[in-house]
Enzyme design. Sequence first.
Site, PDB file in Angstrom:
ATOM      1  N   ARG A   1     -36.819  11.492  15.979  1.00 61.15           N
ATOM      2  CA  ARG A   1     -36.477  11.651  14.559  1.00 61.15           C
ATOM      3  C   ARG A   1     -35.394  12.713  14.381  1.00 61.15           C
ATOM      4  NH1 ARG A   1     -42.342  10.509  11.514  1.00 61.15           N
ATOM      5  NH2 ARG A   1     -42.141   8.258  11.839  1.00 61.15           N
TER       6      ARG A   1
ATOM      7  N   GLN B   1     -40.576   8.584   5.804  1.00 61.80           N
ATOM      8  CA  GLN B   1     -40.290  10.030   5.951  1.00 61.80           C
ATOM      9  C   GLN B   1     -40.711  10.773   4.685  1.00 61.80           C
ATOM     10  OE1 GLN B   1     -39.291  11.070   8.922  1.00 61.80           O
ATOM     11  NE2 GLN B   1     -39.081   8.941   9.548  1.00 61.80           N
TER      12      GLN B   1
ATOM     13  N   TYR C   1     -34.949   2.786  11.483  1.00 63.95           N
ATOM     14  CA  TYR C   1     -35.834   3.001  12.646  1.00 63.95           C
ATOM     15  C   TYR C   1     -36.318   4.449  12.717  1.00 63.95           C
ATOM     16  CZ  TYR C   1     -31.539   4.069  15.513  1.00 63.95           C
ATOM     17  OH  TYR C   1     -30.375   4.549  16.023  1.00 63.95           O
ATOM     18  N   GLU C   2     -37.283   4.663  13.567  1.00 67.84           N
ATOM     19  CA  GLU C   2     -37.985   5.961  13.647  1.00 67.84           C
ATOM     20  C   GLU C   2     -38.661   6.310  12.331  1.00 67.84           C
ATOM     21  OE1 GLU C   2     -38.225   6.890  16.524  1.00 67.84           O
ATOM     22  OE2 GLU C   2     -36.521   5.793  17.336  1.00 67.84           O
ATOM     23  N   GLY C   3     -39.047   5.282  11.588  1.00 68.50           N
ATOM     24  CA  GLY C   3     -39.685   5.494  10.285  1.00 68.50           C
ATOM     25  C   GLY C   3     -38.628   5.452   9.191  1.00 68.50           C
TER      26      GLY C   3
END
Length: 597
Positions: free
Chosen positions: A289, A437, A430-432
């Site tokens: 992240r 977030q 991506y990565e949330g």
Amino acid sequence: MADTQSQYTAPLKDMAFLMNEMAATPANHEDLLFVLDQAARFTQKELAPINLEGDTIGCSLKDGQVSLPPNLKKAMQSYTQAGWMGISMPEEFGGQALPETLASCAAEILTSANHAFSMIPGLTISACRAIMAFGSQELKDTYLTKMVSGSWTGTMCMTESHCGSDLGLIRTSAVENANGEYSIKGNKIFISAGSQDASDNIIHLVLSRLKGSPKGVKGLSLFLVPEKLQDENGNWNKDNQVSCIGIEEKMGIHANPTCSMSFEGSTGFLLGEVNQGINAMFAMMNEMRLGTAGQGVGLSEHSFQKSIAYATQRTQMRSLSGPKAKDQEADPIIVHPDVRRMLLTQKVFAEGGRALSQFCSQLLDQSHEGDISKENAQLLDMLTPIAKGFCTEMGLESASHAIQIHGGHGFIKETGVEQLYRDGRIATLYEGTTGIQALDLLGRKILGTQGKSLMHFTKLMHKLCKENAGNEKQQDLLNVLAKYSKEWPELTMKIGGKAMKNPDEAGAASFDYLMYSGYVTLAYFWAKMAITAQALLDGDITPQDGELDKDFLEAKVLNARFYFERILPRALGHKSSMLAGMDSTMNITEKQFLSGY
Ligand SMILES: Cc1cc2nc3c(=O)[nH]c(=O)nc-3n(C[C@H](O)[C@H](O)[C@H](O)COP(=O)(O)OP(=O)(O)OC[C@H]3O[C@@H](n4cnc5c(N)ncnc54)[C@H](O)[C@@H]3O)c2cc1C
């Protein structure tokens, strides 16, 4: 400065300013900056020039094997041979043990010049971190040296067709074998570089559910699953039943394959404890992240570089206040206030985001060294979703401005700015996603710590204001900052109070809360940069490297003013929206959504 599609210039001066002057203890990091200069040279020579080609050629899948664009594959080999993969990894595994404060700058340079390429090292190093934190000594000894050297790469296998944000739905299964190893079965989608031909082996970190484990995230375990196992002769070429069954046609990052992976009884090794896989995966994900935040910063930076090069050359119309380039038929578009607005917006997002990123890296270094205080650990936890969510959204805004500054030409492939936008678009997903977030920030990181993490940050804001109470030149900025340092916790209390009655109130406020937090966080760093730059200009402090670049420092002070006057007020809009409550969002029924058709 970059002036053609394939050019990119690493912002080394700004990075040196952050590392030397803005660190908790200012110092001349000549040695680290030398390494960074080498990273910049490598990137400018080897990676920036192949960015367009990678986009055009893309990846291909034949007989289960993915091929990268040939020049990208070659660049990957040069990258690993030069030892770049392991710069921040421990020496015992062949790394150079350099700090994250340096590695994050090198990573920004990489991603700014070639987003698709940078994802492979990013994932590999994050996978190494998870193995270091959760792997047995045997797993560390077997896998890390090869991964740190780059001859083997790593992936993160979480997503399945029916679950992305909601990992609790994962169905990939694991069964323990008699020998203590595990057999992994299931399909994953969207796995970045799940198959490629630039490394000899690919080490997948796979979230799976052991037979009999509870439903939801509490039943997930993390496994290390190599693409190839060691055969009886000690060679790593035994098929482990891991195959790539498809690659996605997608909007951008064409040179990075997004793979559907099938695990068909593949041998896996447990990382960490049974049913604690989500914690182990988060060790990897939190670093990813922050790396993704760097992608947002790099996107703002590259967007600015392309835009400023164009804006100083393209001539259209005359300045409102009279001709500036009298020897030409028209003025360069940089004279127009609206073009300057967009250029400065890109610049303050790049430099402000970089300062935030650098601060997070300082905390990450403390964490890697195992001497992070509880306070700083909470601070890093809180800043991670802000950096990821806000910097990637701002990167996209910067890329959109780059298209606008190029006018119609920005919409045309030749100028390269549309590729920046297409490649960068993934970073908010991506990565949330940004929505995830936002929930993480407000729910888990702030309300979940009863606001303690936020207090650690507002304490820094108070401290900056207090220490500079007599600073006449920056007093107006500091007054604004002091106001926000009081308002931010007050808003949090209000939203938290509403959320106690109905959690949807937190959900409805969360995006605006994230954006508000992002704007205010960057305001802190811009105020600090302005104070430092002004002190250097006034001779109150001496530059660590002995060199005073007046234009650079004056620009810092001016840019801080632009940020406070023209960008920070956006926080007011987010404040109003978040306080409006959930009713106008939640009262409309699904049927009413569709009632106009
Ligand atoms: C190019 C690419 C590369 C990728 N690389 C990898 C990889 O290497 N490894 C890997 O495991 N995955 C990878 N992914 C998957 C990526 O992480 C997911 O796509 C992402 O997490 C979102 O999941 P989803 O697509 O299923 O969307 P969904 O989870 O279905 O979300 C759809 C929308 O609903 C919103 N939403 C969902 N739940 C909530 C909620 N509770 N509150 C508010 N909003 C919500 C989301 O914000 C989003 O806007 C990649 C994806 C792409 C496209």
